[in-house]
Design a protein around this motif. Sequence first.
Motif, mmCIF file in Angstrom:
data_model
loop_
_atom_site.group_PDB
_atom_site.id
_atom_site.type_symbol
_atom_site.label_atom_id
_atom_site.label_comp_id
_atom_site.label_asym_id
_atom_site.label_seq_id
_atom_site.Cartn_x
_atom_site.Cartn_y
_atom_site.Cartn_z
ATOM 1 N N ASP A 1 35.097 6.621 -2.145
ATOM 2 C CA ASP A 1 36.610 6.017 -2.228
ATOM 3 C C ASP A 1 36.942 5.045 -1.078
ATOM 4 O O ASP A 1 37.418 4.000 -1.049
ATOM 5 C CB ASP A 1 37.616 7.065 -2.450
ATOM 6 C CG ASP A 1 37.671 7.463 -3.989
ATOM 7 O OD1 ASP A 1 36.836 7.160 -4.900
ATOM 8 O OD2 ASP A 1 38.398 8.502 -4.363
ATOM 9 N N LEU A 2 36.724 5.738 0.001
ATOM 10 C CA LEU A 2 37.213 4.966 1.175
ATOM 11 C C LEU A 2 36.045 3.925 1.638
ATOM 12 O O LEU A 2 36.548 2.697 1.949
ATOM 13 C CB LEU A 2 36.804 5.996 2.370
ATOM 14 C CG LEU A 2 38.117 7.045 2.587
ATOM 15 C CD1 LEU A 2 37.662 8.030 3.605
ATOM 16 C CD2 LEU A 2 39.139 6.621 3.163
ATOM 17 N N SER A 3 35.003 3.946 1.156
ATOM 18 C CA SER A 3 33.760 2.932 1.343
ATOM 19 C C SER A 3 34.260 1.932 0.347
ATOM 20 O O SER A 3 33.987 0.625 0.679
ATOM 21 C CB SER A 3 32.333 3.408 1.031
ATOM 22 O OG SER A 3 31.425 2.417 1.208
ATOM 23 N N ALA A 4 34.855 1.949 -0.727
ATOM 24 C CA ALA A 4 35.381 0.990 -1.469
ATOM 25 C C ALA A 4 36.237 0.096 -0.830
ATOM 26 O O ALA A 4 36.596 -1.108 -1.582
ATOM 27 C CB ALA A 4 35.991 1.775 -2.818
ATOM 28 N N ILE A 5 36.971 0.499 0.005
ATOM 29 C CA ILE A 5 37.955 -0.259 0.799
ATOM 30 C C ILE A 5 37.626 -0.685 2.038
ATOM 31 O O ILE A 5 38.355 -1.123 2.927
ATOM 32 C CB ILE A 5 39.496 0.173 0.908
ATOM 33 C CG1 ILE A 5 39.481 1.601 1.495
ATOM 34 C CG2 ILE A 5 40.205 0.421 -0.540
ATOM 35 C CD1 ILE A 5 40.802 2.125 1.934
ATOM 36 N N GLU B 1 44.342 -1.171 -8.904
ATOM 37 C CA GLU B 1 45.710 -2.009 -9.419
ATOM 38 C C GLU B 1 45.858 -3.206 -8.605
ATOM 39 O O GLU B 1 46.246 -4.344 -9.055
ATOM 40 C CB GLU B 1 46.820 -1.243 -9.482
ATOM 41 C CG GLU B 1 48.068 -1.824 -9.902
ATOM 42 C CD GLU B 1 49.310 -1.094 -10.268
ATOM 43 O OE1 GLU B 1 50.562 -1.564 -10.470
ATOM 44 O OE2 GLU B 1 48.999 0.155 -10.555
ATOM 45 N N VAL B 2 45.742 -3.136 -7.079
ATOM 46 C CA VAL B 2 46.133 -4.356 -6.265
ATOM 47 C C VAL B 2 44.661 -5.026 -5.616
ATOM 48 O O VAL B 2 44.854 -6.072 -5.204
ATOM 49 C CB VAL B 2 46.990 -3.936 -5.416
ATOM 50 C CG1 VAL B 2 48.241 -3.366 -5.910
ATOM 51 C CG2 VAL B 2 46.469 -2.820 -4.313
ATOM 52 N N GLY B 3 43.667 -4.336 -5.597
ATOM 53 C CA GLY B 3 42.495 -4.762 -4.958
ATOM 54 C C GLY B 3 42.307 -4.478 -3.429
ATOM 55 O O GLY B 3 43.251 -3.897 -3.031
ATOM 56 N N VAL B 4 41.182 -4.422 -3.093
ATOM 57 C CA VAL B 4 40.798 -3.947 -1.678
ATOM 58 C C VAL B 4 41.656 -5.158 -0.602
ATOM 59 O O VAL B 4 42.225 -4.366 0.296
ATOM 60 C CB VAL B 4 39.312 -4.137 -1.614
ATOM 61 C CG1 VAL B 4 39.074 -3.931 0.132
ATOM 62 C CG2 VAL B 4 38.546 -3.138 -2.223
ATOM 63 N N ASP B 5 41.485 -6.167 -0.777
ATOM 64 C CA ASP B 5 42.099 -7.091 0.209
ATOM 65 C C ASP B 5 43.605 -6.756 0.485
ATOM 66 O O ASP B 5 44.029 -6.589 1.543
ATOM 67 C CB ASP B 5 41.815 -8.473 -0.009
ATOM 68 C CG ASP B 5 40.325 -8.849 0.214
ATOM 69 O OD1 ASP B 5 39.605 -8.171 1.063
ATOM 70 O OD2 ASP B 5 39.866 -9.855 -0.446
ATOM 71 N N ALA B 6 44.322 -6.588 -0.695
ATOM 72 C CA ALA B 6 45.842 -6.522 -0.666
ATOM 73 C C ALA B 6 46.035 -5.050 -0.095
ATOM 74 O O ALA B 6 47.004 -5.056 0.822
ATOM 75 C CB ALA B 6 46.542 -6.476 -2.075
ATOM 76 N N CYS B 7 45.320 -3.921 -0.503
ATOM 77 C CA CYS B 7 45.379 -2.786 0.170
ATOM 78 C C CYS B 7 45.447 -2.804 1.623
ATOM 79 O O CYS B 7 46.101 -2.423 2.369
ATOM 80 C CB CYS B 7 44.467 -1.766 -0.291
ATOM 81 S SG CYS B 7 44.754 -1.021 -1.673
ATOM 82 N N ARG B 8 44.283 -3.470 2.289
ATOM 83 C CA ARG B 8 44.118 -3.461 3.608
ATOM 84 C C ARG B 8 44.973 -4.520 4.282
ATOM 85 O O ARG B 8 45.567 -4.072 5.434
ATOM 86 C CB ARG B 8 42.584 -4.288 3.890
ATOM 87 C CG ARG B 8 41.518 -3.126 3.443
ATOM 88 C CD ARG B 8 40.182 -3.745 4.130
ATOM 89 N NE ARG B 8 40.203 -3.260 5.692
ATOM 90 C CZ ARG B 8 39.676 -2.329 6.173
ATOM 91 N NH1 ARG B 8 39.099 -1.429 5.668
ATOM 92 N NH2 ARG B 8 39.638 -2.581 7.583
ATOM 93 N N TYR B 9 45.543 -5.672 3.595
ATOM 94 C CA TYR B 9 46.563 -6.242 4.498
ATOM 95 C C TYR B 9 47.880 -5.814 4.609
ATOM 96 O O TYR B 9 48.467 -5.624 5.732
ATOM 97 C CB TYR B 9 46.677 -7.751 3.654
ATOM 98 C CG TYR B 9 47.521 -8.829 4.448
ATOM 99 C CD1 TYR B 9 47.070 -9.805 5.149
ATOM 100 C CD2 TYR B 9 49.051 -8.632 4.178
ATOM 101 C CE1 TYR B 9 47.747 -10.509 5.975
ATOM 102 C CE2 TYR B 9 49.918 -9.509 5.054
ATOM 103 C CZ TYR B 9 49.026 -10.491 5.927
ATOM 104 O OH TYR B 9 50.049 -11.539 6.516
ATOM 105 N N PHE B 10 48.406 -5.249 3.506
ATOM 106 C CA PHE B 10 49.565 -4.436 3.347
ATOM 107 C C PHE B 10 49.692 -3.315 4.412
ATOM 108 O O PHE B 10 50.802 -3.100 4.910
ATOM 109 C CB PHE B 10 49.989 -4.110 1.968
ATOM 110 C CG PHE B 10 50.709 -5.460 1.059
ATOM 111 C CD1 PHE B 10 51.931 -6.049 1.361
ATOM 112 C CD2 PHE B 10 49.914 -6.576 0.616
ATOM 113 C CE1 PHE B 10 52.477 -6.770 0.434
ATOM 114 C CE2 PHE B 10 50.294 -7.527 0.038
ATOM 115 C CZ PHE B 10 51.673 -7.579 -0.171
ATOM 116 N N PHE B 11 48.782 -2.479 4.502
ATOM 117 C CA PHE B 11 48.671 -1.340 5.261
ATOM 118 C C PHE B 11 48.711 -1.774 6.650
ATOM 119 O O PHE B 11 49.274 -1.074 7.440
ATOM 120 C CB PHE B 11 47.745 -0.424 4.797
ATOM 121 C CG PHE B 11 47.819 0.248 3.540
ATOM 122 C CD1 PHE B 11 48.999 1.144 3.460
ATOM 123 C CD2 PHE B 11 46.966 0.557 2.650
ATOM 124 C CE1 PHE B 11 49.516 1.991 2.382
ATOM 125 C CE2 PHE B 11 47.391 1.242 1.518
ATOM 126 C CZ PHE B 11 48.521 1.901 1.246
#
Length: 559
Positions: free
Chosen positions: A247-251, A398-408
């Motif tokens: 799961d972590l590798s996926a982001i 739901e939101v994708g990897v890039d959105a996860c990383r940017y917003f966090f």
Amino acid sequence: MLVKDTIVKAVADALERAHRDGVLNVDTVPLIEVERPNNPDHGDFATNLPLRLARAARSNPLQLAEAIAARVETGPEIASVASAPPGFINFRLSDRWLQEQVEVVRSAGDAFGAAQIGQGRKVMVEFVSVNPTGPVHVGHTRGAVLGSALANALAAVGYDVTREYYVNDAGSQMEAFYRSVWVRYQQALGREAELPDNGYQGDYIADIAADIIQSEGDRYLELNDAAAIRGIGDVAREQMISVISEDLSAIGVDFDNWFSERQLFQDEDYDRAMERLREGGHLAERSGALWFNSIALGDDRDNVVVRSSGEPTYFASDIAYHFNKFDRRGFERVIDIWGADHQGHVPRMKAAVTALGMEPENLTVLISQMVTLKRGDETVRASKRTGDFITLRELVDEVGVDACRYFFLARSPSTQMEFDMELATRESSENPVYYVQYAHARNASILKLAAERNIDYSNGDVTLLDSAYELSLIRTMLRLPELIVQVAENLEPHHLPHYAMELATAFHHFYENCRVVSADAADNDITLARLKLVSAAQVAFRRTLTLMGMSAPDRMERI
């Protein structure tokens, strides 16, 4: 050397000249601080040193600023130096020097912004480290993204970085997890069994039990409870760690080392750490338990390290773990990223490190605050699948990897945040992820067009880049090396997404006001120069996005 450092040195040299000339008579000079003014009309850099020196120098701050400014040697980087009320010195960079930096950026490529302030010193960044009793949820994901981006920045400035996940695979929570899987295993094979009061309820427990049945069959039913729990526990733990890792590798979050808590006891780190505390007089027996005397070292209360039952506490394991980090493995600096529920644990950990004989300032603990998920105005409270927490995997789906990383990354970890899932998936300029990546896609499309037309811009003359939009883009690109150092020194990766927005804005403005590839032969020279600028901007975009762990798409739909 960063241009900011060049200006600091120029000011220091000017102070020496002022002292020799009898204009400045002070015994000590405060640290020279050079910052970027909020108003670009005031120049590229400024210092308020005259204001801070005026009292000691018994001088009017503006007159002091004038005297120092008059003694600054400009060099190729600095076009002008000017004093300003009430006591500032402003610096403006040379257009010619800015133009030349286009070539410097292009030449640096993927190493643009690299530095060596770390000088190869060993640094550990330990993050996520949730008990392997369930999948990673949204709260953990914030710390995961923070840790990976911070490690990227530290490596970029020359530290020898180890990214580590501490596997809390000992203690009562793991026992409850093992028992829960054992119960679901029995139930799936038709045997009656009840979950313990502290058991884990999620559907993933039944999934793990089903996987064990598929691979191991029903052989554990032949064992007594203790033996079955040990056998099933080992398999379940490894399965859960594998799920967490995937799961972590996926982001884009990967680790150099997965360190088992049980290893502390197997390798005698626990025994050695306790012995060192005992030798230092930091342990005391009270009411049948063993206490760490942390009040004497700045904590607000003493803490139990071994319960009256003889079982070590989590705090005891953490002491042994940090003994292992500093003493056994020789890390010169350790950065721990913990969740908000561990904030009260920081003073006692600092006290323990001190008691072990290490410098407490070499341990930094960052606290990652809570996350609230929203879809527009609606708060998302629970997973549709489990009825409980939202997992990392569900959010990414739901939101994708890039959105996860940017917003966090976009908020300081010390502040609570709202993650708007609706905004994160919106394909418009309102979504900062889309806005930044679209700027890179525009950039890539220009270079693709040049390649299709076989335009060789290697001899482009960068001195033709003299419009406000071109120079603004160059100035913005050149902020990245300073920013990487700032992120690494202050442990503040949340500046990266804000910089990415500024870079994207500067590029969009350039694109909208400066035609790059022109069909008019008369514009050939400026076309070649601007293509060089576009290729330099691509370097800055990719470097920024890579540090954040995001992709740099070459094609996107129009905003």
